[in-house]
Write a protein that holds these residues in place. Structure first.
Motif, short mmCIF file in Angstrom:
data_model
loop_
_atom_site.label_atom_id
_atom_site.label_comp_id
_atom_site.label_asym_id
_atom_site.label_seq_id
_atom_site.Cartn_x
_atom_site.Cartn_y
_atom_site.Cartn_z
N GLY A 83 -4.92 -6.71 -4.28
CA GLY A 83 -5.50 -5.98 -3.18
C GLY A 83 -7.01 -5.99 -3.14
O GLY A 83 -7.61 -5.11 -2.57
N GLY A 84 -7.66 -6.97 -3.77
CA GLY A 84 -9.11 -7.04 -3.72
C GLY A 84 -9.59 -7.44 -2.35
O GLY A 84 -8.82 -7.61 -1.43
N GLY A 85 -10.88 -7.57 -2.18
CA GLY A 85 -11.43 -8.00 -0.91
C GLY A 85 -12.21 -6.89 -0.25
O GLY A 85 -12.47 -5.85 -0.83
N ALA A 86 -12.58 -7.11 0.99
CA ALA A 86 -13.42 -6.16 1.72
C ALA A 86 -12.64 -4.90 2.08
O ALA A 86 -11.45 -4.96 2.36
N PRO A 87 -13.31 -3.74 2.07
CA PRO A 87 -12.62 -2.51 2.46
C PRO A 87 -12.28 -2.53 3.93
O PRO A 87 -12.93 -3.18 4.74
N ALA A 88 -11.26 -1.79 4.27
CA ALA A 88 -10.82 -1.72 5.66
C ALA A 88 -11.70 -0.75 6.43
O ALA A 88 -12.34 0.12 5.87
N ASP A 89 -11.71 -0.90 7.74
CA ASP A 89 -12.37 0.05 8.62
C ASP A 89 -11.30 1.04 9.05
O ASP A 89 -10.34 0.67 9.70
N GLY A 90 -11.44 2.30 8.67
CA GLY A 90 -10.41 3.30 8.96
C GLY A 90 -9.46 3.43 7.80
O GLY A 90 -9.66 2.85 6.73
N LEU A 91 -8.41 4.18 7.98
CA LEU A 91 -7.46 4.50 6.92
C LEU A 91 -6.66 3.28 6.48
O LEU A 91 -6.16 2.52 7.32
N SER A 92 -6.56 3.07 5.17
CA SER A 92 -5.80 1.95 4.62
C SER A 92 -5.25 2.33 3.26
O SER A 92 -5.70 3.28 2.63
N VAL A 93 -4.23 1.58 2.82
CA VAL A 93 -3.62 1.78 1.51
C VAL A 93 -3.61 0.44 0.79
O VAL A 93 -3.15 -0.56 1.34
N ARG A 94 -4.13 0.43 -0.44
CA ARG A 94 -4.11 -0.75 -1.31
C ARG A 94 -3.37 -0.40 -2.58
O ARG A 94 -3.41 0.73 -3.04
N TRP A 95 -2.76 -1.41 -3.18
CA TRP A 95 -2.02 -1.24 -4.43
C TRP A 95 -2.63 -2.10 -5.52
O TRP A 95 -3.20 -3.16 -5.23
N MET A 96 -2.46 -1.67 -6.77
CA MET A 96 -2.89 -2.46 -7.91
C MET A 96 -1.99 -2.13 -9.10
O MET A 96 -1.36 -1.07 -9.12
N VAL A 97 -1.93 -3.04 -10.07
CA VAL A 97 -1.26 -2.75 -11.33
C VAL A 97 -2.27 -1.97 -12.17
O VAL A 97 -3.32 -2.49 -12.52
N GLU A 129 7.53 -2.25 -18.39
CA GLU A 129 7.18 -0.96 -17.80
C GLU A 129 5.80 -1.05 -17.19
O GLU A 129 4.84 -1.42 -17.86
N TYR A 130 5.70 -0.72 -15.91
CA TYR A 130 4.45 -0.79 -15.17
C TYR A 130 4.09 0.59 -14.62
O TYR A 130 4.97 1.42 -14.37
N THR A 131 2.81 0.79 -14.40
CA THR A 131 2.32 1.90 -13.59
C THR A 131 1.54 1.26 -12.47
O THR A 131 0.55 0.55 -12.71
N LEU A 132 2.01 1.47 -11.24
CA LEU A 132 1.30 0.96 -10.07
C LEU A 132 0.46 2.09 -9.50
O LEU A 132 0.86 3.25 -9.51
N ARG A 133 -0.72 1.76 -9.00
CA ARG A 133 -1.62 2.74 -8.42
C ARG A 133 -1.85 2.40 -6.95
O ARG A 133 -2.21 1.27 -6.62
N ALA A 134 -1.64 3.39 -6.09
CA ALA A 134 -1.95 3.27 -4.67
C ALA A 134 -3.28 3.98 -4.42
O ALA A 134 -3.54 5.04 -4.99
N ALA A 135 -4.08 3.40 -3.55
CA ALA A 135 -5.36 3.99 -3.17
C ALA A 135 -5.41 4.10 -1.65
O ALA A 135 -5.37 3.08 -0.96
N ALA A 136 -5.45 5.33 -1.14
CA ALA A 136 -5.62 5.56 0.30
C ALA A 136 -7.10 5.78 0.53
O ALA A 136 -7.71 6.67 -0.07
N HIS A 137 -7.69 4.96 1.40
CA HIS A 137 -9.13 4.99 1.63
C HIS A 137 -9.40 5.20 3.11
O HIS A 137 -8.80 4.53 3.95
N ASP A 138 -10.27 6.16 3.44
CA ASP A 138 -10.56 6.45 4.85
C ASP A 138 -11.89 5.86 5.32
O ASP A 138 -12.35 6.16 6.41
N GLY A 139 -12.50 5.03 4.49
CA GLY A 139 -13.79 4.46 4.82
C GLY A 139 -14.91 5.13 4.05
O GLY A 139 -16.02 4.62 3.97
N LEU A 140 -14.61 6.29 3.44
CA LEU A 140 -15.61 7.00 2.65
C LEU A 140 -15.00 7.59 1.38
O LEU A 140 -15.55 7.43 0.30
N LEU A 141 -13.86 8.25 1.50
CA LEU A 141 -13.21 8.88 0.35
C LEU A 141 -11.89 8.19 0.04
O LEU A 141 -11.23 7.66 0.93
N THR A 142 -11.50 8.23 -1.23
CA THR A 142 -10.27 7.59 -1.69
C THR A 142 -9.42 8.57 -2.46
O THR A 142 -9.93 9.35 -3.26
#
Length: 153
Positions: A83-97, A129-142
């Protein structure tokens, strides 16, 4: 204007994010990752910002990369990972291991919510066994949330 941006930043609340448990996962089979996400609409999306001159193309690592950690959301050899790359404009959700024996491929790497729900799939190459992390980002806060996943062969 700067005043409007400052007022927006002060009024902004972090997104809310709820993860559904992952029922089961198998190596090589896409597992569905479901989230319920909401936000206050701040900051107001303003469209994509053009990169600075000379930064139109993201940098890539050069040389032997086989010893790089596999569970970090970096760009490796020009290939977008976790889920790397440029941040989204507006609300988005990215995942990572966040923790696990290997990386996972997320599709899409960044999901835009539709009616408060964002769905991504994860495909694993190694059992464990994995722990996945979701990140909800609104353009300023995560907001971050973790979910355990047990991956079988």
């Amino acid at each position: 204007s700067g005043t409007r941006t400052t007022q927006e930043a002060r009024a902004n609340k972090a997104p809310t994010l709820t993860l559904a448990p992952v029922a089961s996962a198998r190596v090589g089979v896409a597992s569905v990752l479901s989230t319920v996400v909401s936000d206050d609409g701040l900051p107001v999306p303003r469209g994509r910002i053009k990169p600075a001159v000379g930064q139109e193309t993201p940098s890539t690592l050069i040389g032997d990369q086989k010893d790089l950690p596999v569970n970090l959301p970096w760009i490796r050899g020009g290939e977008e990972r976790s889920g790397g790359g440029a941040p989204a404009d507006g609300l988005s959700v990215r995942w990572m291991v966040f923790r696990g024996p290997a990386n996972a491929t997320f599709e899409p790497a960044m999901a835009k919510p539709n009616e408060g729900k964002a769905t991504t799939s994860a495909t694993f190459t190694e059992p464990g066994e994995y722990t996945l992390r979701a990140a909800a980002h609104d353009g300023l806060l995560t907001t971050y949330r973790d979910v355990p996943v047990s991956v079988k062969k």
